[in-house]
Design a protein around this motif. Sequence first.
Motif, PDB file in Angstrom:
ATOM      1  N   ASP A  18       0.828  -1.199   0.000  1.00 17.96           N
ATOM      2  CA  ASP A  18       0.000   0.000   0.000  1.00 17.96           C
ATOM      3  C   ASP A  18       0.865   1.253   0.000  1.00 17.96           C
ATOM      4  O   ASP A  18       1.889   1.324   0.688  1.00 17.96           O
ATOM      5  CB  ASP A  18      -0.897   0.026   1.240  1.00 17.96           C
ATOM      6  CG  ASP A  18      -1.962  -1.057   1.209  1.00 17.96           C
ATOM      7  OD1 ASP A  18      -2.307  -1.511   0.094  1.00 17.96           O
ATOM      8  OD2 ASP A  18      -2.443  -1.440   2.296  1.00 17.96           O
ATOM      9  N   ARG A  19       0.439   2.227  -0.764  1.00 16.30           N
ATOM     10  CA  ARG A  19       1.121   3.525  -0.742  1.00 16.30           C
ATOM     11  C   ARG A  19       0.894   4.156   0.632  1.00 16.30           C
ATOM     12  O   ARG A  19      -0.218   4.140   1.155  1.00 16.30           O
ATOM     13  CB  ARG A  19       0.575   4.432  -1.841  1.00 16.30           C
ATOM     14  CG  ARG A  19       1.314   5.754  -1.959  1.00 16.30           C
ATOM     15  CD  ARG A  19       0.685   6.646  -3.011  1.00 16.30           C
ATOM     16  NE  ARG A  19       0.694   6.027  -4.326  1.00 16.30           N
ATOM     17  CZ  ARG A  19       0.258   6.651  -5.422  1.00 16.30           C
ATOM     18  NH1 ARG A  19      -0.238   7.876  -5.340  1.00 16.30           N
ATOM     19  NH2 ARG A  19       0.291   6.034  -6.579  1.00 16.30           N
ATOM     20  N   PRO A  20       1.930   4.716   1.253  1.00 15.41           N
ATOM     21  CA  PRO A  20       1.751   5.266   2.604  1.00 15.41           C
ATOM     22  C   PRO A  20       0.864   6.509   2.610  1.00 15.41           C
ATOM     23  O   PRO A  20       0.904   7.324   1.681  1.00 15.41           O
ATOM     24  CB  PRO A  20       3.179   5.616   3.038  1.00 15.41           C
ATOM     25  CG  PRO A  20       3.927   5.822   1.761  1.00 15.41           C
ATOM     26  CD  PRO A  20       3.328   4.847   0.783  1.00 15.41           C
ATOM     27  N   SER A  21       0.066   6.624   3.635  1.00 18.27           N
ATOM     28  CA  SER A  21      -0.710   7.844   3.852  1.00 18.27           C
ATOM     29  C   SER A  21       0.178   8.843   4.585  1.00 18.27           C
ATOM     30  O   SER A  21       1.232   8.487   5.108  1.00 18.27           O
ATOM     31  CB  SER A  21      -1.955   7.542   4.682  1.00 18.27           C
ATOM     32  OG  SER A  21      -1.572   6.989   5.929  1.00 18.27           O
ATOM     33  N   GLU A  26       3.463  15.795   7.412  1.00 17.56           N
ATOM     34  CA  GLU A  26       4.262  14.932   6.562  1.00 17.56           C
ATOM     35  C   GLU A  26       4.106  15.286   5.087  1.00 17.56           C
ATOM     36  O   GLU A  26       3.182  16.002   4.695  1.00 17.56           O
ATOM     37  CB  GLU A  26       3.889  13.469   6.779  1.00 17.56           C
ATOM     38  CG  GLU A  26       4.272  12.936   8.152  1.00 17.56           C
ATOM     39  CD  GLU A  26       3.960  11.469   8.285  1.00 17.56           C
ATOM     40  OE1 GLU A  26       4.842  10.721   8.749  1.00 17.56           O
ATOM     41  OE2 GLU A  26       2.835  11.063   7.933  1.00 17.56           O
ATOM     42  N   LEU A  40       4.355  13.446   1.090  1.00 15.31           N
ATOM     43  CA  LEU A  40       4.455  12.242   0.275  1.00 15.31           C
ATOM     44  C   LEU A  40       5.413  12.529  -0.875  1.00 15.31           C
ATOM     45  O   LEU A  40       5.220  13.481  -1.643  1.00 15.31           O
ATOM     46  CB  LEU A  40       3.094  11.830  -0.273  1.00 15.31           C
ATOM     47  CG  LEU A  40       3.079  10.519  -1.085  1.00 15.31           C
ATOM     48  CD1 LEU A  40       3.427   9.326  -0.191  1.00 15.31           C
ATOM     49  CD2 LEU A  40       1.723  10.310  -1.751  1.00 15.31           C
ATOM     50  N   VAL A  53       8.932  -1.646  10.601  1.00 17.40           N
ATOM     51  CA  VAL A  53       8.785  -1.084   9.255  1.00 17.40           C
ATOM     52  C   VAL A  53       9.250  -2.147   8.267  1.00 17.40           C
ATOM     53  O   VAL A  53      10.418  -2.532   8.270  1.00 17.40           O
ATOM     54  CB  VAL A  53       9.611   0.205   9.091  1.00 17.40           C
ATOM     55  CG1 VAL A  53       9.490   0.738   7.667  1.00 17.40           C
ATOM     56  CG2 VAL A  53       9.178   1.254  10.098  1.00 17.40           C
ATOM     57  N   SER A  80      13.093   9.159   5.617  1.00 18.08           N
ATOM     58  CA  SER A  80      11.733   8.705   5.916  1.00 18.08           C
ATOM     59  C   SER A  80      11.819   7.538   6.888  1.00 18.08           C
ATOM     60  O   SER A  80      11.960   6.384   6.469  1.00 18.08           O
ATOM     61  CB  SER A  80      11.017   8.267   4.637  1.00 18.08           C
ATOM     62  OG  SER A  80       9.790   7.644   4.937  1.00 18.08           O
ATOM     63  N   ARG A 113       9.500   6.337   8.848  1.00 17.06           N
ATOM     64  CA  ARG A 113       8.253   5.622   9.096  1.00 17.06           C
ATOM     65  C   ARG A 113       7.873   4.641   8.000  1.00 17.06           C
ATOM     66  O   ARG A 113       7.354   3.561   8.278  1.00 17.06           O
ATOM     67  CB  ARG A 113       7.113   6.629   9.295  1.00 17.06           C
ATOM     68  CG  ARG A 113       5.770   5.971   9.579  1.00 17.06           C
ATOM     69  CD  ARG A 113       4.722   6.977   9.968  1.00 17.06           C
ATOM     70  NE  ARG A 113       4.308   7.839   8.883  1.00 17.06           N
ATOM     71  CZ  ARG A 113       3.402   7.498   7.965  1.00 17.06           C
ATOM     72  NH1 ARG A 113       2.859   6.298   7.978  1.00 17.06           N
ATOM     73  NH2 ARG A 113       3.041   8.358   7.022  1.00 17.06           N
ATOM     74  N   SER A 114       8.116   4.991   6.748  1.00 19.76           N
ATOM     75  CA  SER A 114       7.583   4.163   5.673  1.00 19.76           C
ATOM     76  C   SER A 114       8.639   3.434   4.840  1.00 19.76           C
ATOM     77  O   SER A 114       8.301   2.564   4.049  1.00 19.76           O
ATOM     78  CB  SER A 114       6.733   5.030   4.728  1.00 19.76           C
ATOM     79  OG  SER A 114       7.546   5.931   3.997  1.00 19.76           O
ATOM     80  N   ALA A 121       7.267   7.431  -0.584  1.00 17.38           N
ATOM     81  CA  ALA A 121       7.604   7.393   0.832  1.00 17.38           C
ATOM     82  C   ALA A 121       6.962   8.585   1.531  1.00 17.38           C
ATOM     83  O   ALA A 121       6.846   9.678   0.951  1.00 17.38           O
ATOM     84  CB  ALA A 121       9.116   7.428   1.030  1.00 17.38           C
ATOM     85  N   ALA A 122       6.541   8.358   2.777  1.00 15.61           N
ATOM     86  CA  ALA A 122       6.016   9.439   3.611  1.00 15.61           C
ATOM     87  C   ALA A 122       7.126   9.893   4.538  1.00 15.61           C
ATOM     88  O   ALA A 122       7.745   9.076   5.232  1.00 15.61           O
ATOM     89  CB  ALA A 122       4.820   8.952   4.420  1.00 15.61           C
TER      90      ALA A 122
END
Length: 334
Positions: A21-24, A29, A31, A65, A96, A98-99, A106-107
Amino acid sequence: MKAIAQDVYGSADVLRLREVDRPSIGDDEVLVQVRAAGVDPGVWVCMTGRPYGVRVAFGLTRPKVSVRGRALAGVVVAVGAGVQRFKPGDEVYGTSPRSGTFAEYAAAPAKRLAPKPPRLSFEQAAAVPISAVTALECVRDGGHVHAGQRVMVIGAAGGIGSFAVQIAKASGAKVTGVCGTGKVDLVRSFGADEVIDYTQEEVDRDGPSYDVIIDLAGCRPLSLLRRALTPRGTLVLAGGGHDAGGLLGGYTRQLRAPFVSMFTSQRLRGVTSKERAQELEELAELIESGAVTPAIDRTYPLADAPDAIRYLAEGHPAGKIVVTVGSGPSTDAP
């Protein structure tokens, strides 16, 4: 989106190119459509879960992660409601946490990004956010290097070392780089005034003559390093020894350093990268002036990211390793 991900700790064999899934993004933040991602020892640490002490932060039994990578350069495609520094279309570089960054998107927190230096390609820019920031902090905050000092950089041909030599030279120091036989000319090209080939001579060959020693290799005992340091010199320890085994690997030296400093006139300091926009902006000035240029050893396409990490694990890359992800404008930005 396509990404290099893992479900369990292990060697590069646990990595897979797959759809995730693409990160929210949150309010603070950004994208980023990733164009290139840096490969550094931290990627190996998160992949293997070694030394084992890092699992407290990264996941006790499996990675928190799943997508690997941390450093990136790319193009902003969306921003959170609280972000004012960036807008879609901006070229940025940073980290990044987190993602992950071995991915098409990447977020990243806005506070960990900065405008990409125009002088650099995306591949060159992706080499900067962790290694060059660590080098800057070693030279500036750890060593307080200034004009006229003698500075030694151990591991001068590596990802952090290649930047440390250049930044120390830009600070006006006389720099000695330490590397293997095949990289002597490369380290001289970074601006080193002298080079020690560690296969022929040890770092204390000249006695206590260095005002600052920046050790990035992590394999020499503190007693040996201190013999090359002036009586009131500074030893800076960063990176190195991530694969040394045990609970903390080679990082035990960094933990010991402050205690040793209590009993000597020499200062021993451990340094870790802060990953902030402030350092990236300072580096951008050095890059745009021509004082610092990233040295790229090899680039790998996203699908071959496991091979990039295998090459890193072999040791002794000449400069940085980079994973290339995509090119051209985003056609499916949210």
